[in-house]
Design an enzyme around this catalytic site. Structure first.
Site, PDB file in Angstrom:
ATOM      1  CG  HIS A  80      -0.378   0.017   2.539  1.00 42.67           C
ATOM      2  ND1 HIS A  80       0.039   1.174   3.155  1.00 42.67           N
ATOM      3  CD2 HIS A  80      -0.125  -0.975   3.422  1.00 42.67           C
ATOM      4  CE1 HIS A  80       0.515   0.895   4.351  1.00 42.67           C
ATOM      5  NE2 HIS A  80       0.443  -0.419   4.544  1.00 42.67           N
ATOM      6  CG  ASP A  82      -2.763   3.982   2.534  1.00 40.73           C
ATOM      7  OD1 ASP A  82      -2.235   2.945   2.061  1.00 40.73           O
ATOM      8  OD2 ASP A  82      -3.673   3.938   3.377  1.00 40.73           O
ATOM      9  CG  ASP A 112       2.680   0.203   7.872  1.00 43.71           C
ATOM     10  OD1 ASP A 112       2.390  -0.397   6.827  1.00 43.71           O
ATOM     11  OD2 ASP A 112       1.845   0.448   8.763  1.00 43.71           O
ATOM     12  CD  GLU A 144      -3.213  -1.664   5.044  1.00 39.01           C
ATOM     13  OE1 GLU A 144      -3.364  -2.689   5.732  1.00 39.01           O
ATOM     14  OE2 GLU A 144      -2.709  -0.629   5.515  1.00 39.01           O
ATOM     15  CD  GLU A 145      -1.748   1.989   7.429  1.00 36.00           C
ATOM     16  OE1 GLU A 145      -2.532   1.555   8.306  1.00 36.00           O
ATOM     17  OE2 GLU A 145      -0.559   1.660   7.367  1.00 36.00           O
ATOM     18  CD  GLU A 169       1.005  -3.920   5.441  1.00 38.19           C
ATOM     19  OE1 GLU A 169       1.747  -3.235   6.178  1.00 38.19           O
ATOM     20  OE2 GLU A 169      -0.083  -3.525   4.997  1.00 38.19           O
ATOM     21  CG  HIS A 356       0.355   2.372  12.410  1.00 40.35           C
ATOM     22  ND1 HIS A 356      -0.936   1.886  12.428  1.00 40.35           N
ATOM     23  CD2 HIS A 356       0.824   2.111  11.175  1.00 40.35           C
ATOM     24  CE1 HIS A 356      -1.225   1.352  11.254  1.00 40.35           C
ATOM     25  NE2 HIS A 356      -0.171   1.474  10.486  1.00 40.35           N
TER      26      HIS A 356
HETATM   27 ZN   LIG Z   1       0.860  -1.320   6.396  1.00 43.25          ZN
END
Ligand SMILES: [Zn+2]
Length: 383
Positions: A80, A82, A112, A144-145, A169, A356
């Protein structure tokens, strides 16, 4: 540092410097189009056929399908584009400027998972002038997030197709073949408001909610007993009562109350039709108490993911890494890719423990092993 690494780092610098936050909070939400166009440019320069698929009507959200070679079968390397939002003040360096220190690359999305793309491109570079028997596809998705709308759009279109898919990932290069599904739901109880002096003149939504919550906790216990799965660190489905809002005044019968909760389901729990079971319990209670009880989804659910332990891709990844395939505690786009008929695993560089959060980084030491691992997979599926 090799020439190879320098190329990877300069591409990652460009990706991190192109913000692409996706969020259910509109004040944060951005498009990923610029990241997709960067990737498409690099991949078409290598000889890939690139196709950009709009995910939002204005095209600011998009997926990229880049294909080298042709025919059925082949391998998808997916990620992903984003990132999650960020707390700028809590970073030691600018989150949108890739910063190298202590053998690490710091930046938003470094692990990520923008970092996966330059590594996948570096792995692919070795195959551009080899005749591929089956195609190599690099897939980059949107959102995706937040909503997983990029993966949902691909699943709806039934593209791309291949024999196998690896989602990069961060798993510290361990193969992952299992994760739980996620549902976020609301239950609204509507009773009948009235003066508190005579309970018989109303239906108290808070009283009904009290019973409903007991029912939910019983249900949680039942799920944990019937659908335990020892592959997971938390080895059973979880049901978390997250927030509750109801009523307005101590001297009024409460007319309305709403509860929000999430359910993280093991594959067997999801297959057992948990939502229907819960709905039935709620309607029995509603009938008994003369209230209205409505269950609604707060977001589209993400299905659980399980790739059988004996499948070709899992065995290959276990052999190449020397590690048994694991279960993880986070959800991915894997169930959507798998639903298109591809054997799917999650396996990529960097640690989810760094994702994150402020000062997210990718360790330089993950780069070359990941290039090597992906090249072995490409050779297995495409040559
Ligand atoms: Zn991810």
């Amino acid at each position: 540092m090799s020439h190879h690494d320098k190329h990877i780092i300069s591409q990652l610098r460009a990706l991190v410097g192109t913000p692409s936050v996706s969020s259910t909070d509109p004040s944060w939400d951005q498009g990923n189009r610029a990241v997709i166009e960067l990737l498409a440019g690099w991949l078409s320069a290598l000889g890939f056929r690139t196709e950009i698929m709009d995910v939002s009507p204005d095209g600011q959200k998009a997926n990229l399908i880049a294909t080298l070679g042709s025919g059925p079968g082949g391998l998808v390397l997916a990620g992903h584009t984003d990132t999650v939002p960020f707390d700028e003040g809590r970073w030691r360096s600018d989150p949108l400027q890739l910063t190298e220190r202590d053998q690490r690359l710091y930046g938003l999305g470094s692990t990520d998972m923008k970092g996966f793309f330059p590594i996948a491109i570096a792995a692919a570079r070795a195959f551009v002038d080899k005749p591929l028997q089956q195609p190599l596809i690099i897939l980059a998705t949107a959102d995706e997030e937040s909503s997983m709308d990029g993966a949902r759009a691909l699943a709806a279109a039934g593209r791309p197709r291949a024999r196998a898919a690896i989602i990069g990932e961060p798993t510290s290069l361990n193969p992952v073949r299992l994760h739980k599904g996620i549902m976020m739901e609301a239950i609204e109880v509507t009773g009948l408001a009235g003066h508190s002096s005579n309970p018989a003149l109303g239906v108290n939504a808070l009283d009904v909610m009290h019973e409903l919550m007991s029912e939910m906790m019983q249900f949680r216990h039942q799920l944990a007993t019937e659908h335990a799965n020892s592959a997971f660190e938390v080895a059973f489905p979880t049901l978390n009562l997250g927030c509750i809002h109801g009523g307005d005044s101590p001297n009024r019968i409460c007319g309305r109350c709403e509860l929000h909760f999430d359910l993280l389901l093991t594959p067997s729990a999801a297959a057992a039709g948990v939502r229907e079971q819960l709905q039935q319990r709620l309607q029995t209670l509603a009938h008994a108490r003369g209230a209205r009880i409505a269950l609604r989804s707060l977001v589209e659910p993400v299905p659980p993911f399980e790739q059988p332990a004996n499948s070709e891709l899992v065995r290959l990844a276990e052999k190449l890494t020397g590690h048994s395939a694991l279960a993880v505690g986070f959800a991915t786009e894997a169930p959507f890719l798998q639903a298109m008929g591809m054997e799917t695993i999650v396996m990529g560089p960097g640690s989810i423990d760094r994702a994150h959060q402020p000062d997210e980084y990718l360790e330089l030491s993950q780069i070359q092993p990941c290039v090597d691992l992906l090249q072995s997979c490409i050779a297995h599926y495409c040559l």
